[in-house]
Design a protein around this motif. Structure first.
Motif, short mmCIF file in Angstrom:
data_model
loop_
_atom_site.label_atom_id
_atom_site.label_comp_id
_atom_site.label_asym_id
_atom_site.label_seq_id
_atom_site.Cartn_x
_atom_site.Cartn_y
_atom_site.Cartn_z
N MET A 54 -2.61 6.30 7.87
CA MET A 54 -3.71 5.78 7.05
C MET A 54 -3.55 6.23 5.60
SD MET A 54 -6.92 6.23 9.66
CE MET A 54 -8.03 5.11 8.82
N ARG A 55 -4.22 5.54 4.71
CA ARG A 55 -4.29 5.92 3.30
C ARG A 55 -5.73 5.72 2.83
NH1 ARG A 55 0.19 7.22 4.80
NH2 ARG A 55 2.19 6.65 3.86
N THR A 56 -6.08 6.40 1.73
CA THR A 56 -7.44 6.27 1.19
C THR A 56 -7.35 5.87 -0.28
OG1 THR A 56 -8.29 7.86 2.78
CG2 THR A 56 -9.59 7.55 0.77
N VAL A 74 7.48 20.02 -1.09
CA VAL A 74 7.59 20.52 0.29
C VAL A 74 8.65 19.71 1.03
CG1 VAL A 74 6.35 20.86 2.46
CG2 VAL A 74 5.19 21.32 0.30
N ARG A 75 8.65 18.41 0.83
CA ARG A 75 9.64 17.55 1.52
C ARG A 75 11.06 17.98 1.15
NH1 ARG A 75 9.68 11.61 3.64
NH2 ARG A 75 11.81 11.00 3.22
N ALA A 76 11.27 18.36 -0.12
CA ALA A 76 12.61 18.71 -0.58
C ALA A 76 13.17 19.92 0.17
CB ALA A 76 12.57 19.00 -2.08
N HIS A 131 2.74 18.00 -4.69
CA HIS A 131 3.05 19.02 -3.68
C HIS A 131 3.94 18.43 -2.57
CE1 HIS A 131 2.48 22.81 -1.70
NE2 HIS A 131 1.99 22.24 -0.62
N HIS A 132 3.62 17.20 -2.16
CA HIS A 132 4.38 16.58 -1.08
C HIS A 132 5.87 16.55 -1.38
CE1 HIS A 132 6.32 12.85 0.49
NE2 HIS A 132 5.95 13.41 1.62
N ARG A 133 6.19 16.14 -2.62
CA ARG A 133 7.61 15.99 -2.98
C ARG A 133 8.33 17.34 -2.89
NH1 ARG A 133 8.54 15.32 -8.34
NH2 ARG A 133 6.50 14.34 -8.50
N VAL A 141 7.26 7.01 -0.38
CA VAL A 141 7.54 8.45 -0.49
C VAL A 141 7.44 9.18 0.84
CG1 VAL A 141 6.89 8.66 -2.93
CG2 VAL A 141 5.15 9.01 -1.17
N HIS A 142 6.71 8.61 1.79
CA HIS A 142 6.60 9.28 3.09
C HIS A 142 7.59 8.71 4.11
CE1 HIS A 142 3.05 11.82 2.43
NE2 HIS A 142 2.64 10.86 1.61
N PHE A 143 8.47 7.81 3.66
CA PHE A 143 9.42 7.19 4.60
C PHE A 143 9.99 8.27 5.53
CE2 PHE A 143 13.70 5.85 5.88
CZ PHE A 143 13.42 4.61 6.42
N CYS A 144 10.06 7.95 6.80
CA CYS A 144 10.43 8.94 7.83
C CYS A 144 11.62 9.81 7.41
CB CYS A 144 10.75 8.22 9.12
SG CYS A 144 11.34 9.32 10.40
N LEU A 145 11.40 11.10 7.41
CA LEU A 145 12.45 12.04 7.02
C LEU A 145 13.60 12.01 8.04
CD1 LEU A 145 13.09 14.28 4.93
CD2 LEU A 145 11.93 15.89 6.43
N ILE A 196 0.85 -1.20 0.00
CA ILE A 196 0.00 0.00 0.00
C ILE A 196 0.88 1.25 0.00
CG2 ILE A 196 -1.58 1.34 1.47
CD1 ILE A 196 -2.88 -1.42 2.20
N GLU A 197 1.91 1.27 0.84
CA GLU A 197 2.77 2.46 0.91
C GLU A 197 3.55 2.67 -0.39
OE1 GLU A 197 3.99 4.41 4.10
OE2 GLU A 197 3.95 2.76 5.54
N ARG A 198 3.84 1.56 -1.06
CA ARG A 198 4.62 1.66 -2.30
C ARG A 198 3.79 2.32 -3.40
NH1 ARG A 198 5.48 -3.68 -3.14
NH2 ARG A 198 7.27 -3.80 -1.77
C1 HEM Z 1 12.45 6.18 16.24
C2 HEM Z 1 12.03 7.36 15.84
C3 HEM Z 1 11.05 7.61 14.73
C4 HEM Z 1 10.06 6.80 14.23
C5 HEM Z 1 9.68 5.41 14.69
C6 HEM Z 1 9.42 7.52 13.15
C7 HEM Z 1 8.38 7.02 12.39
C8 HEM Z 1 7.82 7.66 11.30
C9 HEM Z 1 6.80 7.10 10.44
C10 HEM Z 1 6.13 5.74 10.62
C11 HEM Z 1 6.52 8.00 9.48
C12 HEM Z 1 5.49 7.88 8.35
C13 HEM Z 1 6.09 7.12 7.20
C14 HEM Z 1 5.11 6.70 6.16
O1 HEM Z 1 3.97 7.18 6.09
O2 HEM Z 1 5.51 5.85 5.33
C15 HEM Z 1 7.36 9.15 9.72
C16 HEM Z 1 7.35 10.29 8.97
C17 HEM Z 1 8.07 11.41 9.30
N1 HEM Z 1 9.02 11.54 10.30
FE1 HEM Z 1 9.60 10.11 11.58
N2 HEM Z 1 10.02 8.75 13.03
C18 HEM Z 1 11.01 8.84 13.96
C19 HEM Z 1 11.87 9.89 14.15
C20 HEM Z 1 11.82 11.07 13.45
C21 HEM Z 1 12.73 12.16 13.64
C22 HEM Z 1 13.92 12.20 14.60
C23 HEM Z 1 12.33 13.14 12.81
C24 HEM Z 1 13.03 14.47 12.69
C25 HEM Z 1 12.55 15.52 12.22
C26 HEM Z 1 11.17 12.66 12.06
C27 HEM Z 1 10.47 13.36 11.11
C28 HEM Z 1 9.50 12.82 10.28
C29 HEM Z 1 8.84 13.56 9.22
C30 HEM Z 1 9.09 15.02 8.84
C31 HEM Z 1 7.94 12.68 8.59
C32 HEM Z 1 7.00 12.95 7.43
C33 HEM Z 1 7.63 12.47 6.14
C34 HEM Z 1 6.73 12.57 4.94
O3 HEM Z 1 5.49 12.47 5.06
O4 HEM Z 1 7.27 12.76 3.82
N3 HEM Z 1 10.90 11.40 12.49
N4 HEM Z 1 8.17 8.91 10.81
#
Ligand code: HEM
Length: 417
Positions: free
Chosen positions: A307-309, A109-111, A105-107, A363-367, A61-63
């Protein structure tokens, strides 16, 4: 289409107290993976959704981010809170962070913030983070032989790192911490001081916005070398970010950046205390630190869901899902999936491979994943060699939450060099 029946075990997803009770939570998730991996959940005051508990389905789903959109329902909130949030956005005062957005837009803003989290930036930051880790382990030694590891150490270390990266003054850190806890910990009485109604929750957001509006103005006038300046002066197609996007960017970085890491650090230490053989292996072989940190993140899975829709009619594991219906990605379950992890309920500091989904995927992998890993690596690399003994000094207590959470308290007794 007839209404699907609901597997009672799937009620855990809408029950914050389930997340404060590991045994109950995992019994339900294990049952769902085996029997109802795509489970219908219709449990007011939430709008219905499909809960996805298998690792492979979460990844698929995330892919596919064209089929599965973050808009209009990126995470689980009540129908009332959802409607209220949308009204606020229409009035120009809501929250629309990276996790709410879809491409293109996401891409873009993320950049704007991405460079601050790349490997080079991490290497530059490492010296400071190592020094900070030493400072907190020294503090732990000084306040010993007992402490609450969560409130004394695990909260403050990542808070300090992310606030410094943003470039905020140290005297504002406690205020940011309080706001974050109120925003993320709304389900837990200890954190939720303002009340649960959408109007009460909005006051938290307003506080964030007011603080960050001033920050934006000051960084636009006098840009500095920090992430706050990058956000304040970020442009998309030549235009500055909108006010909502700017403030939301700060909110996601400030909030996602520390409570998550605090949960992984404190839950990781508890896992080592409960598995003394693994602590001993790590002490004897520091080269295991990389896999140990990854295992702590899998083990604790601080972010419980996104979540996703569906953008069109589709299916998951043969279950038809109509356009406009939402899926709940149960990361905690994916990370215990017996089809992916050998002995998923064993904490193993050398687990490899360890393809957990605690940071999401696609694409949303934790930044901030590299930052979180580095912080944990620094702290445990400082702590473990200096630790002469450690044991629980009371009951560890988990937060009741459906979103981000972990230990609220971890009383320990120890001796440190
Ligand atoms: C163990 C610590 C952390 C966990 C478990 C975690 C987990 C996550 C997860 C599950 C997502 C959503 C990914 C997805 O939808 O595929 C996410 C997104 C995000 N995380 Fe983390 N995170 C952690 C630490 C951090 C840290 C230190 C930051 C620093 C700023 C951060 C910033 C973000 C941001 C900005 C997003 C949104 C990315 C996007 O939507 O493009 N996270 N994180």
């Amino acid at each position: 289409m007839s209404t699907p029946t609901m597997d009672d075990a799937a009620k855990v997803f809408t029950d914050p107290t389930a997340y404060a009770d590991d045994a109950r939570l995992h019994a339900a998730l294990t049952h769902l993976r085996a029997n109802t991996p795509v489970a219908w959940v219709d449990n007011p005051p939430y709008r219905p959704f499909w809960a996805i508990t298998k690792h492979a389905d979460i990844m698929a789903i995330e892919r596919d981010n064209n089929l599965w959109l973050s808009e209009p329902r990126p995470l689980l909130v009540t129908a009332e809170a959802d409607d209220f949030g949308k009204q606020q956005l229409e009035a120009g005062m809501g929250l629309r962070t990276l996790i709410h957005m879809d491409d293109p837009h996401h891409r873009k803003v993320r950049a704007i913030g991405a460079d601050w989290f790349r490997p080079k930036a991490m290497r530059d930051l490492k010296v400071n983070v190592d020094a900070l880790a030493k400072r907190y382990v020294d503090k732990m030694r000084d306040i010993g032989p007992e402490c609450d590891f969560v409130t004394d150490i695990a909260v403050n270390f990542p808070l300090y790192v992310i606030m410094s990266l943003l470039g905020l003054p140290e005297e504002d850190f406690p205020r940011m911490h309080q706001l974050t806890q109120e925003m993320f910990g709304g389900d837990d009485e200890e954190y939720n001081k303002r009340g649960q109604s959408p109007e009460e929750q909005l006051t938290i957001l307003l506080d964030f916005f007011n603080y960050f509006a001033q920050l934006t103005a000051s960084r636009r006038e006098n840009p500095t070398d920090d992430l706050a300046s990058a956000i304040a002066n970020g442009r998309i197609d030549g235009e500055p970010l909108s006010e909502v996007d700017t403030a939301s960017y700060y909110v996601i970085v400030a909030s996602a950046g520390h409570d998550t890491t605090k949960d992984a650090i404190s839950g990781g230490l508890l896992a080592l205390i409960e598995n003394p053989g693994e602590l001993e292996r790590l002490r004897k072989d520091p080269a295991l630190m990389g896999t140990a940190v990854e295992e702590m993140i899998r083990w604790t899975t601080p972010v419980k869901e996104f979540m996703r829709t569906a953008a069109e009619d589709t299916e998951v594991r043969g279950v038809p899902i109509a356009e406009g219906e939402s899926v709940y990605l149960a990361y905690v379950s994916g990370n215990r999936d017996e089809e992916v992890f050998d002995e998923p309920f064993r904490f193993d500091v050398s687990r490899d491979p360890n393809k957990h989904v605690a940071f999401g995927y696609g694409v949303h992998f934790c930044l901030g994943a590299a930052l979180a890993r580095m912080e944990m690596n620094s702290l445990f690399s400082e702590l473990i060699p200096r630790l002469e003994s450690i044991e629980l000094a009371g009951e560890p207590e988990l937060a009741a939450t459906t979103f981000v959470g972990g230990l609220k308290h971890l009383p320990i007794r120890y001796s440190l060099r």
